[in-house]
Design an enzyme around this catalytic site. Structure first.
Site, PDB file in Angstrom:
ATOM      1  N   GLU A 116      19.371   5.720   5.914  1.00 21.79           N
ATOM      2  CA  GLU A 116      18.420   6.788   5.591  1.00 21.79           C
ATOM      3  C   GLU A 116      17.186   6.745   6.490  1.00 21.79           C
ATOM      4  OE1 GLU A 116      18.114   7.692   1.135  1.00 21.79           O
ATOM      5  OE2 GLU A 116      16.297   6.587   1.648  1.00 21.79           O
TER       6      GLU A 116
ATOM      7  N   GLY B 150      14.200   7.780   9.222  1.00 22.58           N
ATOM      8  CA  GLY B 150      13.355   8.866   9.681  1.00 22.58           C
ATOM      9  C   GLY B 150      12.852   8.494  11.067  1.00 22.58           C
ATOM     10  N   ARG B 151      12.038   7.424  11.083  1.00 22.28           N
ATOM     11  CA  ARG B 151      11.392   6.977  12.323  1.00 22.28           C
ATOM     12  C   ARG B 151      12.394   6.748  13.459  1.00 22.28           C
ATOM     13  NH1 ARG B 151       6.743   4.270  11.771  1.00 22.28           N
ATOM     14  NH2 ARG B 151       7.414   3.773   9.667  1.00 22.28           N
TER      15      ARG B 151
ATOM     16  N   ARG C  98      -1.823   8.306  12.323  1.00 17.27           N
ATOM     17  CA  ARG C  98      -1.353   6.910  12.237  1.00 17.27           C
ATOM     18  C   ARG C  98      -2.344   5.887  12.805  1.00 17.27           C
ATOM     19  NH1 ARG C  98       2.783   4.878  14.091  1.00 17.27           N
ATOM     20  NH2 ARG C  98       3.555   3.861  12.220  1.00 17.27           N
TER      21      ARG C  98
ATOM     22  N   TYR D 177      -3.466   3.473   9.907  1.00 22.22           N
ATOM     23  CA  TYR D 177      -2.851   2.130   9.888  1.00 22.22           C
ATOM     24  C   TYR D 177      -3.301   1.257  11.045  1.00 22.22           C
ATOM     25  CZ  TYR D 177       0.696   4.971   7.396  1.00 22.22           C
ATOM     26  OH  TYR D 177       1.353   5.843   6.582  1.00 22.22           O
TER      27      TYR D 177
ATOM     28  N   CYS E  81     -15.405  15.248  13.477  1.00 30.16           N
ATOM     29  CA  CYS E  81     -16.697  14.656  13.141  1.00 30.16           C
ATOM     30  C   CYS E  81     -16.486  13.392  12.335  1.00 30.16           C
ATOM     31  CB  CYS E  81     -17.507  15.652  12.325  1.00 30.16           C
ATOM     32  SG  CYS E  81     -18.496  16.658  13.389  1.00 30.16           S
TER      33      CYS E  81
HETATM   34  N1  LLP Z   1      13.957   6.191   2.556  1.00 36.77           N
HETATM   35  C1  LLP Z   1      12.944   6.018   1.693  1.00 36.77           C
HETATM   36  C2  LLP Z   1      13.217   5.932   0.278  1.00 36.77           C
HETATM   37  C3  LLP Z   1      11.627   5.905   2.186  1.00 36.77           C
HETATM   38  O1  LLP Z   1      10.633   5.703   1.324  1.00 36.77           O
HETATM   39  C4  LLP Z   1      11.391   6.012   3.566  1.00 36.77           C
HETATM   40  C5  LLP Z   1      10.022   5.921   4.097  1.00 36.77           C
HETATM   41  C6  LLP Z   1      12.493   6.230   4.418  1.00 36.77           C
HETATM   42  C7  LLP Z   1      13.764   6.303   3.878  1.00 36.77           C
HETATM   43  C8  LLP Z   1      12.344   6.376   5.902  1.00 36.77           C
HETATM   44  O2  LLP Z   1      11.726   5.302   6.490  1.00 36.77           O
HETATM   45  P1  LLP Z   1      11.716   5.182   8.108  1.00 36.77           P
HETATM   46  O3  LLP Z   1      13.142   5.026   8.536  1.00 36.77           O
HETATM   47  O4  LLP Z   1      11.151   6.446   8.621  1.00 36.77           O
HETATM   48  O5  LLP Z   1      10.850   4.011   8.388  1.00 36.77           O
HETATM   49  N2  LLP Z   1       3.826   7.057   7.113  1.00 36.77           N
HETATM   50  C9  LLP Z   1       4.334   5.763   7.512  1.00 36.77           C
HETATM   51  C10 LLP Z   1       5.764   5.568   7.093  1.00 36.77           C
HETATM   52  C11 LLP Z   1       5.986   5.668   5.602  1.00 36.77           C
HETATM   53  C12 LLP Z   1       7.436   5.542   5.222  1.00 36.77           C
HETATM   54  C13 LLP Z   1       7.644   5.768   3.779  1.00 36.77           C
HETATM   55  N3  LLP Z   1       9.004   5.768   3.371  1.00 36.77           N
HETATM   56  C14 LLP Z   1       4.142   5.594   9.013  1.00 36.77           C
HETATM   57  O6  LLP Z   1       3.593   6.477   9.654  1.00 36.77           O
HETATM   58  O7  LLP Z   1       4.513   4.545   9.557  1.00 36.77           O
END
Ligand code: LLP
Length: 407
Positions: free
Chosen positions: A258, A260-261, A297, A301, A327
């Site tokens: 699953e 995203g990144r 980001r 972070y 600002c």
């Molecule tokens: N599945 C679930 C249940 C999640 O909570 C997340 C991310 C993902 C998949 C996808 O995670 P990835 O593969 O993208 O790491 N805003 C933060 C990242 C927060 C991720 C939250 N959950 C950042 O900019 O690093």
């Protein structure tokens, strides 16, 4: 140094057409990352990384399914053409808007808290559900994105699983999936604990489980000298876990990932124009027209995003800070966690130069805001020779469209 994966002239042309700040995504990189993960039965895109409608539609065309975490994300997924059985809703609570949607559409749910069981069963009895388990430990590039252990609100605490399975059985729900998302980092020892914990949980639901999900959290190398993630080993390790479980259960399982990144981050560049330079005390600033309203980001972070300047890759560098138009002192792209300025070796810049902020395809545009009443940037997907606009720049009228003036 990190190379820009798109041709400088193309980037300049896109800026001429769409202005800055501008998000540009390179389709070839996304395709390649998808290919890396084909060893999983299902690649379920975590759309929170970038929920753009055009991108979602395009990703569906490549065979991906989708994870959603809010009513709005479900709306987007349906609009982008995902069918109900391609969508999973994952959360730790149901708000009223999602209960309303689930009442109308039969979507598979991934439950992260025990109370969701009765709430879901009351609107959709006798369904298959997935349980998201918190195995008691976690991992993350920052404590705020660590999704396991007692300090994380996510998931059903592993020790409570037997009791939760009883609760599910009592309401007539059948636990067909076990899910864990705690971020793997590039630490394979940690990953092996995750795999072990997921197997243990899946065996507790042995009578009904048909699907396991490794979650997301695959890292990407944000720093230029960081090694790439060993994705081949990642896939092999999970395949091993799957076959061990299949042998024990004596039936086939479906295994999901699953991310995203991993799919999107490296495909994205944020293009921004240099609007000034100045020196304050000993610090040299490059002032650009993108701010943390576009990419939060670094401010949120202390995250590192590589920066390059088009046409200046071979020029001498000196420590410089890149800051935006907001600002707020925190509006800097070169900072450490805690808001401390971190000058970085960069070439000398002039007004009009185009600066690229790298690896912003995930959690860039999706975390953007209208802070300081700035307009959301346009987004373009480049595939081969075609550059398709997937989001046009917001207009001032759209900026105030939901507001009601007190005349
Ligand atoms: N599945 C679930 C249940 C999640 O909570 C997340 C991310 C993902 C998949 C996808 O995670 P990835 O593969 O993208 O790491 N805003 C933060 C990242 C927060 C991720 C939250 N959950 C950042 O900019 O690093």
């Amino acid at each position: 140094m990190k190379l820009r994966s798109l041709d400088d002239q193309l980037l300049r042309d896109l800026v001429r057409e769409h202005d800055t700040p501008l998000y540009v995504y390179h389709a070839d990189i996304i395709r390649q990352r998808i290919q890396d993960l084909r060893g999983f039965d299902v690649i379920r895109y975590a759309q929170k990384a970038n929920p753009n409608l055009g991108l979602l539609h395009w990703l569906r065309g490549l065979g991906l399914k989708v994870d959603t975490v809010s009513a709005g994300e479900v709306y987007r997924a349906l609009k982008a053409g995902f069918t109900k059985d391609e969508i999973v809703f994952t959360a730790d609570l149901f708000d009223h808007s999602i209960l309303d949607i689930l009442g109308r559409h039969n979507l598979h749910v991934n439950l992260g808290s025990p109370d969701m069981i009765e709430q879901y069963a009351s609107i959709r009895p006798r369904q298959n559900v997935t349980l998201r388990i918190n195995p008691g430990f976690g991992h993350g590039h920052d404590q705020r994105v660590n999704t396991g252990g007692p300090e994380s609100k996510h998931g059903i605490w592993h020790e409570q699983l037997p009791r939760v399975l009883e609760r599910a059985a009592k309401t007539g729900l059948s636990v067909s999936g076990i899910h864990m998302h705690i971020g793997s980092g590039s630490d394979f020892k940690h990953l092996s604990r995750v795999r072990q914990a997921l197997s243990t949980a899946a065996l507790m639901a042995a009578d009904t489980v048909t699907t396991i999900s490794a979650g997301g959290g695959l890292p990407i190398p944000y720093y230029p000298d960081e090694p790439a993630f060993d994705v081949i080993r990642f896939v092999q390790d999970w395949q091993e876990t799957k076959s061990e479980l299949e042998n024990t259960l004596n039936r086939p399982l479906s295994m999901e990932v699953e991310p995203g990144r991993y799919l999107l981050a490296e495909a994205g560049l944020l293009l921004t124009e240099v609007r000034g330079t100045k020196t304050s005390g000993s610090i040299d600033y490059i002032l650009v027209d993108a701010g943390f309203d576009n990419l939060v980001r670094p401010a949120m972070y202390g995250a590192y995003h590589h920066i390059s300047i088009i046409g200046k890759d071979d020029q001498p560098t000196a420590p410089r800070v890149v800051a935006g138009p907001l600002c707020e002192t925190a509006d800097m792209f070169t900072q450490e966690w805690g808001g401390f300025v971190k000058p970085r070796p960069l070439p000398e810049a002039q007004v009009g130069d185009l600066l690229c902020i790298h690896d912003v395809g995930a959690y860039g545009a999706s975390m953007a805001s209208n802070y300081n009443a700035r307009l959301m940037a346009a987004e373009v997907l480049v595939e081969g020779r075609s550059a398709r606009l997937v989001r046009r720049r917001q207009t001032f009228d759209e900026l105030i469209a939901q507001e009601i003036d007190l005349l």
